[in-house]
Motif scaffolding. Structure first.
Motif, PDB file in Angstrom:
ATOM      1  N   SER A   4       8.580   2.405   4.196  1.00  0.00           N
ATOM      2  CA  SER A   4       9.884   3.959   3.765  1.00  0.00           C
ATOM      3  C   SER A   4       9.238   4.896   3.632  1.00  0.00           C
ATOM      4  CB  SER A   4      10.705   2.907   2.532  1.00  0.00           C
ATOM      5  OG  SER A   4       9.308   2.943   1.368  1.00  0.00           O
ATOM      6  N   VAL A   5      10.076   5.905   3.329  1.00  0.00           N
ATOM      7  CA  VAL A   5       9.610   7.007   2.915  1.00  0.00           C
ATOM      8  C   VAL A   5      10.659   7.618   1.861  1.00  0.00           C
ATOM      9  CG1 VAL A   5       9.138   9.933   3.367  1.00  0.00           C
ATOM     10  CG2 VAL A   5       8.698   8.135   5.111  1.00  0.00           C
ATOM     11  N   THR A   6      10.236   7.963   0.841  1.00  0.00           N
ATOM     12  CA  THR A   6      11.041   8.615  -1.332  1.00  0.00           C
ATOM     13  C   THR A   6      11.252  10.137  -0.644  1.00  0.00           C
ATOM     14  OG1 THR A   6      11.308   6.209  -1.515  1.00  0.00           O
ATOM     15  CG2 THR A   6      11.481   8.329  -2.334  1.00  0.00           C
ATOM     16  N   LEU A   7      11.580  11.041  -0.567  1.00  0.00           N
ATOM     17  CA  LEU A   7      10.836  12.377  -1.030  1.00  0.00           C
ATOM     18  C   LEU A   7      11.793  12.372  -2.059  1.00  0.00           C
ATOM     19  CD1 LEU A   7      13.029  13.969   2.243  1.00  0.00           C
ATOM     20  CD2 LEU A   7      10.571  13.054   1.745  1.00  0.00           C
ATOM     21  N   VAL A   8      11.122  13.360  -2.825  1.00  0.00           N
ATOM     22  CA  VAL A   8      11.849  13.566  -4.369  1.00  0.00           C
ATOM     23  C   VAL A   8      12.570  14.984  -4.403  1.00  0.00           C
ATOM     24  CG1 VAL A   8      11.406  14.431  -7.097  1.00  0.00           C
ATOM     25  CG2 VAL A   8      10.002  12.662  -6.022  1.00  0.00           C
ATOM     26  N   GLY A  44      -5.386   6.145   7.056  1.00  0.00           N
ATOM     27  CA  GLY A  44      -4.361   5.182   8.217  1.00  0.00           C
ATOM     28  C   GLY A  44      -3.119   4.484   7.318  1.00  0.00           C
ATOM     29  N   PRO A  45      -2.615   3.363   7.918  1.00  0.00           N
ATOM     30  CA  PRO A  45      -1.450   2.922   7.700  1.00  0.00           C
ATOM     31  C   PRO A  45      -1.024   2.693   6.361  1.00  0.00           C
ATOM     32  CG  PRO A  45      -1.848   2.004  10.132  1.00  0.00           C
ATOM     33  CD  PRO A  45      -2.909   2.714   9.604  1.00  0.00           C
ATOM     34  N   VAL A  46       0.266   2.813   5.975  1.00  0.00           N
ATOM     35  CA  VAL A  46       0.411   2.812   4.813  1.00  0.00           C
ATOM     36  C   VAL A  46       1.925   1.954   5.175  1.00  0.00           C
ATOM     37  CG1 VAL A  46      -0.557   4.342   3.207  1.00  0.00           C
ATOM     38  CG2 VAL A  46       1.142   4.989   4.295  1.00  0.00           C
ATOM     39  N   ASP A  47       2.500   0.815   3.460  1.00  0.00           N
ATOM     40  CA  ASP A  47       3.559   0.544   3.609  1.00  0.00           C
ATOM     41  C   ASP A  47       5.126   1.559   3.161  1.00  0.00           C
ATOM     42  OD1 ASP A  47       2.803  -2.005   4.004  1.00  0.00           O
ATOM     43  OD2 ASP A  47       2.013  -1.591   2.177  1.00  0.00           O
ATOM     44  N   HIS A  48       4.732   2.375   2.229  1.00  0.00           N
ATOM     45  CA  HIS A  48       5.323   3.052   1.962  1.00  0.00           C
ATOM     46  C   HIS A  48       4.749   4.389   1.238  1.00  0.00           C
ATOM     47  CE1 HIS A  48       7.818  -0.371   1.112  1.00  0.00           C
ATOM     48  NE2 HIS A  48       7.196  -0.906   0.766  1.00  0.00           N
ATOM     49  N   ARG A  75       1.270  -1.087  -0.522  1.00  0.00           N
ATOM     50  CA  ARG A  75      -0.179   0.064   0.087  1.00  0.00           C
ATOM     51  C   ARG A  75       1.027   1.130   0.243  1.00  0.00           C
ATOM     52  NH1 ARG A  75      -3.918   2.247   3.538  1.00  0.00           N
ATOM     53  NH2 ARG A  75      -6.030   2.928   2.639  1.00  0.00           N
ATOM     54  N   VAL A  76       0.470   2.563  -1.204  1.00  0.00           N
ATOM     55  CA  VAL A  76       1.720   3.135  -1.208  1.00  0.00           C
ATOM     56  C   VAL A  76       0.595   4.444  -1.261  1.00  0.00           C
ATOM     57  CG1 VAL A  76       3.910   4.351  -2.504  1.00  0.00           C
ATOM     58  CG2 VAL A  76       3.100   1.570  -2.597  1.00  0.00           C
ATOM     59  N   ILE A  77       1.706   5.601  -0.527  1.00  0.00           N
ATOM     60  CA  ILE A  77       0.227   6.851  -1.014  1.00  0.00           C
ATOM     61  C   ILE A  77       1.797   7.713  -1.680  1.00  0.00           C
ATOM     62  CG2 ILE A  77      -0.277   9.406   0.076  1.00  0.00           C
ATOM     63  CD1 ILE A  77      -1.317   7.659   2.383  1.00  0.00           C
ATOM     64  N   VAL A  78       1.291   8.506  -3.052  1.00  0.00           N
ATOM     65  CA  VAL A  78       2.244   9.331  -3.996  1.00  0.00           C
ATOM     66  C   VAL A  78       1.252  10.743  -3.446  1.00  0.00           C
ATOM     67  CG1 VAL A  78       2.985   9.869  -5.706  1.00  0.00           C
ATOM     68  CG2 VAL A  78       3.049   7.325  -5.171  1.00  0.00           C
ATOM     69  N   MET A  79       2.106  11.129  -2.616  1.00  0.00           N
ATOM     70  CA  MET A  79       1.539  13.260  -2.733  1.00  0.00           C
ATOM     71  C   MET A  79       2.067  13.861  -3.406  1.00  0.00           C
ATOM     72  SD  MET A  79       1.016  13.076   1.757  1.00  0.00           S
ATOM     73  CE  MET A  79      -0.068  14.616   1.146  1.00  0.00           C
ATOM     74  N   GLY A  80       1.197  13.841  -4.390  1.00  0.00           N
ATOM     75  CA  GLY A  80       1.974  15.281  -5.652  1.00  0.00           C
ATOM     76  C   GLY A  80       1.418  14.428  -6.983  1.00  0.00           C
TER      77      GLY A  80
END
Length: 229
Positions: free
Chosen positions: A116-120, A66-70, A2-7
Motif C-alpha cells: 500500500s501507499v498512504t499519502l498525507v 528495494g521492495p517494501v510492503d508499504h 517493511r515500511v518506508i516513511v518519507m518525511g
C-alpha cells in the motif's frame, strides 16, 4: 512488515514511524535535517538523509532500498504558502507544490511497493478559508491523484489521510502563546472539541496500512471540521 516513511523525522511522519515500529514493523525513515535524523535513528530500523525534492536522491534511495510492503509519504511544503494569494511570492507557491505534490509523484515513480501507499494531504483541500488558496491547491492535487493511482497501481492500494489542524512543528511560525490561542479557538469549533495530536493521524495511517480492502479513499482526520463539505 517493511515500511518506508518519507518525511518521517517530524510531526505526523515521525509519529507514524514510531507507531509502526512499536508494532514490530521494519521502518525506514527519510528526512533532510541531519539533527532530526540523528534523533530518530534509534527509534526505527534506519534513518537516511534524502531530499524529497531531489529526483536523483529519491531514485537512488528507493533503488537501494528495494521492495517494501508499504510506503507512507508525509512531505510538507511548509507554511510559506500560508497567507493571502497576492502577498505570496512565486517561490512560495512553487515550493508548496514542489515540496509535496512533485515530491510525492517522484517517489511514486521509483518506489517498489507491494502492499500500500498512504499519502498525507490536509483538510485545506476541502475547506474555504482565506489565506489557504495555495495550500488548498496543493493538497487538492494530492487528494485527486488517489483514485487514479489506486486503479493504475492495483493491486497496490493507494489511500490518503487528510488531517485538519494538528499540533506539530508545522505551526512553529507562530509564537507559543499565539499558537495556543489559535488552537483553543479552533478546538471550540470542532465536533471533537480538541486539536489533533500527530498520534491521532498516525493511528489513521496505521489503519489504512492494515486495511486490505480499502483503496482509493481519502480519510478525513480533522475532528469533523469538514463534515458538512
Amino acid at each position: 512488515m517493511r515500511v518506508i516513511v518519507m518525511g518521517g523525522t517530524s510531526g505526523i511522519g515521525l509519529a507514524t514511524a514510531e507507531l509502526l515500529a512499536a508494532g514490530g514493523a521494519e521502518v525506514i525513515v527519510t528526512g533532510r535535517d541531519p539533527e532530526k535524523l540523528a534523533a530518530v535513528k534509534d527509534r526505527v530500523t534506519s534513518a537516511e538523509q534524502v531530499d524529497g525534492t531531489d529526483e536523483e536522491q529519491v531514485a537512488a534511495f528507493l533503488e537501494r532500498t528495494g521492495p517494501v510492503d508499504h510506503l507512507v509519504l508525509a512531505f510538507s511544503g511548509g507554511a510559506g504558502a500560508l497567507g493571502p494569494l497576492r502577498g505570496l511570492s512565486a517561490d512560495a507557491v512553487r515550493e508548496a507544490f514542489t515540496g509535496k505534490v512533485i515530491g510525492y509523484l517522484t517517489a511514486l515513480r521509483y518506489a517498489q511497493v507491494t502492499g500500500s501507499v498512504t499519502l498525507v494531504s490536509a483538510a485545506s483541500a476541502r475547506a474555504a478559508l482565506p489565506g489557504t488558496a495555495v495550500l488548498a491547491a496543493a493538497n487538492g492535487a494530492v487528494e485527486r491523484m488517489v483514485g487514479p493511482l489506486a486503479v493504475e497501481l492495483a493491486p497496490v492500494r493507494v489511500n490518503a489521510v487528510s488531517p485538519g489542524v494538528v499540533d506539530t512543528p508545522w505551526w512553529s511560525f507562530l509564537p507559543p502563546e499565539q499558537r495556543e490561542q489559535q488552537f483553543e479557538a479552533i478546538a471550540g469549533q470542532l465536533p471533537t472539541g480538541r486539536i489533533a495530536a500527530a498520534t491521532d493521524v498516525a493511528a489513521a495511517i496505521a489503519y489504512l496500512v492494515g486495511a486490505t480492502q480499502v483503496t482509493g479513499t481519502v480519510l478525513p482526520v480533522d475532528g469533523g471540521a469538514t463534515a458538512a463539505s
